[in-house]
Motif scaffolding. Structure first.
Motif, PDB file in Angstrom:
ATOM      1  N   ILE A  10      52.694 -43.516 -64.643  1.00  0.00           N
ATOM      2  CA  ILE A  10      52.823 -42.615 -65.834  1.00  0.00           C
ATOM      3  C   ILE A  10      52.343 -43.564 -67.103  1.00  0.00           C
ATOM      4  CG2 ILE A  10      54.261 -41.378 -67.280  1.00  0.00           C
ATOM      5  CD1 ILE A  10      55.477 -40.235 -64.611  1.00  0.00           C
ATOM      6  N   GLY A  11      53.292 -44.759 -66.945  1.00  0.00           N
ATOM      7  CA  GLY A  11      53.017 -45.856 -67.920  1.00  0.00           C
ATOM      8  C   GLY A  11      51.772 -46.225 -68.339  1.00  0.00           C
ATOM      9  N   ASN A  27      59.877 -46.361 -70.239  1.00  0.00           N
ATOM     10  CA  ASN A  27      59.200 -45.449 -69.121  1.00  0.00           C
ATOM     11  C   ASN A  27      59.752 -46.470 -67.693  1.00  0.00           C
ATOM     12  OD1 ASN A  27      57.314 -43.866 -67.523  1.00  0.00           O
ATOM     13  ND2 ASN A  27      56.414 -46.293 -67.170  1.00  0.00           N
ATOM     14  N   ALA A  28      60.164 -47.663 -67.825  1.00  0.00           N
ATOM     15  CA  ALA A  28      60.134 -48.575 -66.616  1.00  0.00           C
ATOM     16  C   ALA A  28      61.225 -47.825 -65.701  1.00  0.00           C
ATOM     17  CB  ALA A  28      60.457 -49.988 -66.829  1.00  0.00           C
ATOM     18  N   GLY A  29      61.270 -47.892 -64.616  1.00  0.00           N
ATOM     19  CA  GLY A  29      62.176 -47.107 -63.663  1.00  0.00           C
ATOM     20  C   GLY A  29      61.717 -47.359 -62.096  1.00  0.00           C
ATOM     21  N   PRO A  70      48.746 -38.568 -63.061  1.00  0.00           N
ATOM     22  CA  PRO A  70      49.372 -39.291 -64.228  1.00  0.00           C
ATOM     23  C   PRO A  70      48.742 -39.088 -65.595  1.00  0.00           C
ATOM     24  CG  PRO A  70      48.737 -40.801 -62.575  1.00  0.00           C
ATOM     25  CD  PRO A  70      48.332 -39.361 -61.815  1.00  0.00           C
ATOM     26  N   GLU A  71      47.460 -38.794 -65.478  1.00  0.00           N
ATOM     27  CA  GLU A  71      46.618 -38.443 -66.822  1.00  0.00           C
ATOM     28  C   GLU A  71      47.219 -37.305 -67.376  1.00  0.00           C
ATOM     29  OE1 GLU A  71      45.256 -39.239 -63.745  1.00  0.00           O
ATOM     30  OE2 GLU A  71      44.431 -41.126 -64.270  1.00  0.00           O
ATOM     31  N   LYS A  72      47.328 -36.258 -66.463  1.00  0.00           N
ATOM     32  CA  LYS A  72      47.923 -34.977 -67.154  1.00  0.00           C
ATOM     33  C   LYS A  72      49.131 -35.169 -67.818  1.00  0.00           C
ATOM     34  CE  LYS A  72      48.488 -29.935 -66.092  1.00  0.00           C
ATOM     35  NZ  LYS A  72      47.942 -28.987 -65.501  1.00  0.00           N
TER      36      LYS A  72
END
Ligand code: NAP
Length: 238
Positions: free
Chosen positions: A12-13, A82-84, A195-197
């Motif tokens: 996602i990031g 966003n890190a996780g 991830p783009e959406k």
């Protein structure tokens, strides 16, 4: 905008970083895998992208790196944490690692960011928690608990903004399932987004200064159900 994106190397990031870079925003992108950050910079040779190696679990170093970002960017408009991490059926070490990154690391960076924006009188902090924040889980209780912590912490920061800092916005992003390296081993996923959406919907929620948003949007149906279903029923699902 001048943006710090914590955890931009994959998933996602990474998609969010690509979206913001393509829109011409200046970005500090962080992660431990520096080669992926360099790759991201090389993807956009004519844009202002600053790769920065940061391990969120090393909280004192991470906060010092935030100070250096402030010097580099001047005025920061937006910070996205966003890190996780999340592990299916985690070992004890993995459970502790989850708390180190998703809870201790998150607080270290969110506290720095909120105070920075409060001092400036404006800005936006975004944390990527999860739909998982809404329930416990038989498979990964530590992950769900860590995300519940994030969601609750951000709720508190919003209450602080309402009292003292009306121009400091806090947005809690709660993804359902997104197809990323983190979810590669997951079984039984549904409504899986690319991830783009996810990145597009997250960016829209940020512009609108939403308080809480589910990604993708239809996960709000599941979130509503999670609030009313009894634990015996939830334990069959999570
Ligand atoms: N995918 C989903 O279905 C889903 C659903 C709900 C919530 N989320 C949340 O969305 C966020 C992104 O996850 P993703 O699915 O995109 O997974 P991912 O591809 O594994 O990305 C995780 C990101 O976090 C960074 N990270 C992990 N540990 C770190 C550390 N110690 N220090 C610094 N950075 C660290 C990684 O960078 P390095 O490894 O390079 O350090 C990477 O950039 C996470 O917070 C996750 O909990 C994901």
């Amino acid at each position: 905008m001048k943006i710090i994106l914590i955890g931009a190397t994959s998933g996602i990031g990474r998609s969010l970083a690509e979206l913001y870079a393509s829109q011409g925003h200046e970005l500090v992108v962080t992660g431990r895998r520096v080669t992926l950050l360099e790759e991201l910079k090389n993807q956009f040779p004519d844009k202002l992208i600053h790769p920065l190696e940061m391990d969120v679990a090393k909280i004192d170093d991470a906060r010092k790196l935030m100070d250096s970002c402030e010097k580099l960017l001047g005025e920061i408009d937006l910070i996205i944490i966003n890190a996780g991490v999340g592990y299916p059926k985690a070992t004890y070490e993995q459970e502790i690692n989850t708390i180190d990154i998703n809870v201790r690391g998150f607080v270290a960076l969110a506290q720095w960011s909120y105070n920075y924006f409060a001092k400036k009188g404006r800005g936006q902090l975004v944390g990527v928690s999860s739909l998982a924040s809404q329930t416990g889980s038989a498979y990964s209780p530590e992950y769900h608990a860590s995300k519940a912590f994030m969601a609750n912490y951000m709720s508190g920061l919003r209450m602080r903004s309402a009292k003292y800092n009306p121009n400091v916005y806090v947005t809690d992003i709660r993804p359902g399932y997104v197809d990323t390296p983190m979810t590669k081993q997951n079984k039984g996923m549904f409504w899986v987004a690319t991830p783009e959406k996810a990145a597009r919907q997250i960016a829209n929620a940020i512009v609108s200064k939403r308080k809480v948003v589910y990604i993708t949007k239809r996960y709000i149906i599941i979130a509503t159900l999670l609030k009313i279903l009894p634990e015996w029923l939830l334990s069959k699902l999570f």
